[in-house]
Design a protein around this motif. Structure first.
Motif, mmCIF file in Angstrom:
data_model
loop_
_atom_site.group_PDB
_atom_site.id
_atom_site.type_symbol
_atom_site.label_atom_id
_atom_site.label_comp_id
_atom_site.label_asym_id
_atom_site.label_seq_id
_atom_site.Cartn_x
_atom_site.Cartn_y
_atom_site.Cartn_z
ATOM 1 N N VAL A 1 0.842 -1.203 0.000
ATOM 2 C CA VAL A 1 0.000 0.000 0.000
ATOM 3 C C VAL A 1 0.872 1.246 0.000
ATOM 4 O O VAL A 1 0.686 2.169 -0.814
ATOM 5 N N ALA A 2 1.844 1.293 0.903
ATOM 6 C CA ALA A 2 2.654 2.500 1.077
ATOM 7 C C ALA A 2 3.503 2.809 -0.159
ATOM 8 O O ALA A 2 3.672 3.975 -0.527
ATOM 9 N N TYR A 3 4.049 1.777 -0.815
ATOM 10 C CA TYR A 3 4.862 2.042 -2.012
ATOM 11 C C TYR A 3 4.014 2.663 -3.110
ATOM 12 O O TYR A 3 4.444 3.597 -3.792
ATOM 13 N N ARG A 4 2.816 2.150 -3.311
ATOM 14 C CA ARG A 4 1.953 2.697 -4.356
ATOM 15 C C ARG A 4 1.507 4.120 -4.020
ATOM 16 O O ARG A 4 1.272 4.931 -4.916
ATOM 17 N N LEU B 1 -10.972 -4.342 16.606
ATOM 18 C CA LEU B 1 -11.516 -5.551 16.004
ATOM 19 C C LEU B 1 -10.648 -6.097 14.881
ATOM 20 O O LEU B 1 -10.536 -7.303 14.702
ATOM 21 N N SER B 2 -10.057 -5.202 14.086
ATOM 22 C CA SER B 2 -9.228 -5.643 12.958
ATOM 23 C C SER B 2 -7.896 -4.903 12.975
ATOM 24 O O SER B 2 -7.795 -3.777 12.480
ATOM 25 N N PRO B 3 -6.851 -5.519 13.542
ATOM 26 C CA PRO B 3 -5.535 -4.867 13.561
ATOM 27 C C PRO B 3 -5.034 -4.509 12.169
ATOM 28 O O PRO B 3 -4.423 -3.464 11.967
ATOM 29 N N GLY B 4 -5.314 -5.387 11.188
ATOM 30 C CA GLY B 4 -4.862 -5.112 9.836
ATOM 31 C C GLY B 4 -5.476 -3.851 9.279
ATOM 32 O O GLY B 4 -4.799 -3.017 8.655
ATOM 33 N N ALA B 5 -6.780 -3.683 9.478
ATOM 34 C CA ALA B 5 -7.462 -2.479 9.001
ATOM 35 C C ALA B 5 -6.950 -1.245 9.733
ATOM 36 O O ALA B 5 -6.768 -0.179 9.132
ATOM 37 N N TRP B 6 -6.704 -1.394 11.041
ATOM 38 C CA TRP B 6 -6.181 -0.264 11.832
ATOM 39 C C TRP B 6 -4.807 0.146 11.303
ATOM 40 O O TRP B 6 -4.543 1.333 11.091
ATOM 41 N N LEU B 7 -3.940 -0.826 11.074
ATOM 42 C CA LEU B 7 -2.590 -0.536 10.592
ATOM 43 C C LEU B 7 -2.629 0.083 9.192
ATOM 44 O O LEU B 7 -1.854 0.992 8.882
ATOM 45 N N GLU C 1 0.437 -4.379 -12.627
ATOM 46 C CA GLU C 1 0.281 -3.156 -13.416
ATOM 47 C C GLU C 1 0.195 -1.897 -12.558
ATOM 48 O O GLU C 1 0.457 -0.800 -13.047
ATOM 49 N N SER C 2 -0.134 -2.040 -11.283
ATOM 50 C CA SER C 2 -0.264 -0.866 -10.432
ATOM 51 C C SER C 2 1.073 -0.343 -9.914
ATOM 52 O O SER C 2 1.110 0.645 -9.174
ATOM 53 N N VAL C 3 2.181 -0.992 -10.289
ATOM 54 C CA VAL C 3 3.499 -0.453 -9.949
ATOM 55 C C VAL C 3 4.339 -0.190 -11.195
ATOM 56 O O VAL C 3 5.527 0.116 -11.095
ATOM 57 N N GLY C 4 3.738 -0.307 -12.385
ATOM 58 C CA GLY C 4 4.467 0.055 -13.597
ATOM 59 C C GLY C 4 4.880 1.514 -13.537
ATOM 60 O O GLY C 4 4.153 2.353 -13.006
ATOM 61 N N MET C 5 6.060 1.828 -14.056
ATOM 62 C CA MET C 5 6.561 3.200 -13.958
ATOM 63 C C MET C 5 5.609 4.194 -14.609
ATOM 64 O O MET C 5 5.368 5.286 -14.061
ATOM 65 N N PHE D 1 -6.647 -1.710 -4.120
ATOM 66 C CA PHE D 1 -6.806 -2.612 -2.978
ATOM 67 C C PHE D 1 -8.256 -2.864 -2.587
ATOM 68 O O PHE D 1 -8.521 -3.574 -1.626
ATOM 69 N N ARG D 2 -9.192 -2.267 -3.316
ATOM 70 C CA ARG D 2 -10.625 -2.538 -3.149
ATOM 71 C C ARG D 2 -11.159 -2.203 -1.761
ATOM 72 O O ARG D 2 -12.072 -2.864 -1.265
ATOM 73 N N TYR D 3 -10.595 -1.179 -1.139
ATOM 74 C CA TYR D 3 -11.141 -0.735 0.138
ATOM 75 C C TYR D 3 -12.426 0.050 -0.116
ATOM 76 O O TYR D 3 -12.506 0.833 -1.066
ATOM 77 N N PRO D 4 -13.452 -0.160 0.694
ATOM 78 C CA PRO D 4 -14.706 0.586 0.508
ATOM 79 C C PRO D 4 -14.527 2.060 0.847
ATOM 80 O O PRO D 4 -13.667 2.430 1.657
ATOM 81 N N TYR D 5 -15.350 2.883 0.233
ATOM 82 C CA TYR D 5 -15.242 4.328 0.455
ATOM 83 C C TYR D 5 -15.477 4.700 1.920
ATOM 84 O O TYR D 5 -14.928 5.694 2.402
#
Length: 306
Positions: free
Chosen positions: A21-24, A55-61, A120-124, A147-151
């Motif tokens: 996520v952070a690199y993109r 509830l979700s450490p991954g979502a929090w991070l 394709e999401s990291v192509g220059m 990453f398909r996160y909801p709005y």
């Protein structure tokens, strides 16, 4: 679910996703790693009871990492105004092409760059388009489209309504749609093979034939190594510049290597990578070249031998 009993390994297991996520969002391996480290520091800085309530450490991070990236994107524009020459995203190697020159265990802990999924999401070309977006557009677009996160979750990152986030992503999507799609990897690899052969034989005519007349080459040396500070425009000028480099840099070797998941060219001298070049190809001719020479941006390529 509760985080009670959540192991440190499970929390650490989120790191790969966070780096991606952070690199993109940032276009920088170094800054992505720093952002993820800062997010983990905040997680472990929480009282144990507070961590167990999440509830979700991954979502929090992910939310915290994205907010840190948003802040970095906001300050990046001012930093890049002071940057010497053009600023380009950090290129990524494909570790499968280089082997384990340093003897590292391929199944063990790896360099942050090796954890980034090469799609394709990291192509220059794609990352360069992301650079034209506002920080909020980039965050909304990457989180939703890649990453398909909801709005509703993105709203928590940006501090805006879900509707506003949807508008930001739509605006970003229009920018991406306006950019031409890249060539297929097969077609691009063939063009670059011929470029390599023409460069090695110092054949200006052949190079001109492989370059679109309106091609543009942008180089990033960061003021640390010699390179052109402004884009070189026109196929003929670019071809002449490439041959001039061949004349002035004896011992330079060109390698056909994947760059951000797409065929590219890597220049090395005495086994040390000194330039990583990405290309955009249309109808069998090169339209854009992005050459990264800043040594700080080539750190993921260190220790990889041709």
């Amino acid at each position: 679910m509760s985080t009670v009993g959540t192991s440190a390994d499970e929390i650490a297991g989120e790191r790969r996703q966070l780096i991606n996520v952070a690199y993109r969002l940032l276009g920088s391996v170094t800054e992505a790693e720093d952002a993820v480290q800062a997010a983990y520091a905040r997680w472990y800085g929480l009282p144990r009871r507070r961590r167990e309530e999440i509830l979700s450490p991954g979502a929090w991070l992910t939310t915290v990492t994205s907010r840190i990236c948003l802040d970095l994107l906001g300050s990046a524009r001012a930093r890049r105004e002071r940057y010497v020459g053009a600023w380009l995203p950090e290129p990524l190697p494909d570790r499968t092409e280089w082997g384990q020159a340093d003897g590292a265990d391929p199944t063990g802990p790896s360099d942050p760059a090796d954890q980034i999924v090469l799609d394709e999401s990291v192509g220059m070309a794609f990352l360069v388009v992301l650079e034209t977006m506002t920080p909020a557009e980039r965050v909304a677009f990457v989180l939703h489209e890649v990453f398909r996160y909801p709005y509703a979750e993105i709203a928590g990152v940006l501090g805006r309504t879900p509707a506003a986030c949807k508008q930001l992503a739509a605006s970003a999507r229009r920018r991406v749609s306006a950019a031409r799609p890249p060539a297929t990897a097969t077609g691009q690899a063939d063009v670059l093979r011929r470029v390599k052969e023409a460069w090695e034989s110092k054949d200006v005519t052949a190079l001109v034939g492989l370059l679109n007349p309106a091609a543009v080459m942008t180089a990033d040396g960061g003021g640390m190594v010699g390179t052109v500070l402004r884009p070189v425009e026109g196929g003929t000028r670019i071809a002449q510049y490439m041959v001039a480099i061949a004349d002035k840099a004896p011992g330079l070797e060109l390698l056909e290597r994947s760059v951000n998941g797409v065929p590219g060219l890597v220049a090395q001298r005495a086994g040390v990578v000194v330039t990583v070049a990405s290309f955009d190809v249309l109808d069998g001719r090169i339209t854009r070249i992005w050459a990264v020479r800043n040594p700080e941006k080539l750190r993921p390529w260190c220790g990889r031998a041709g």
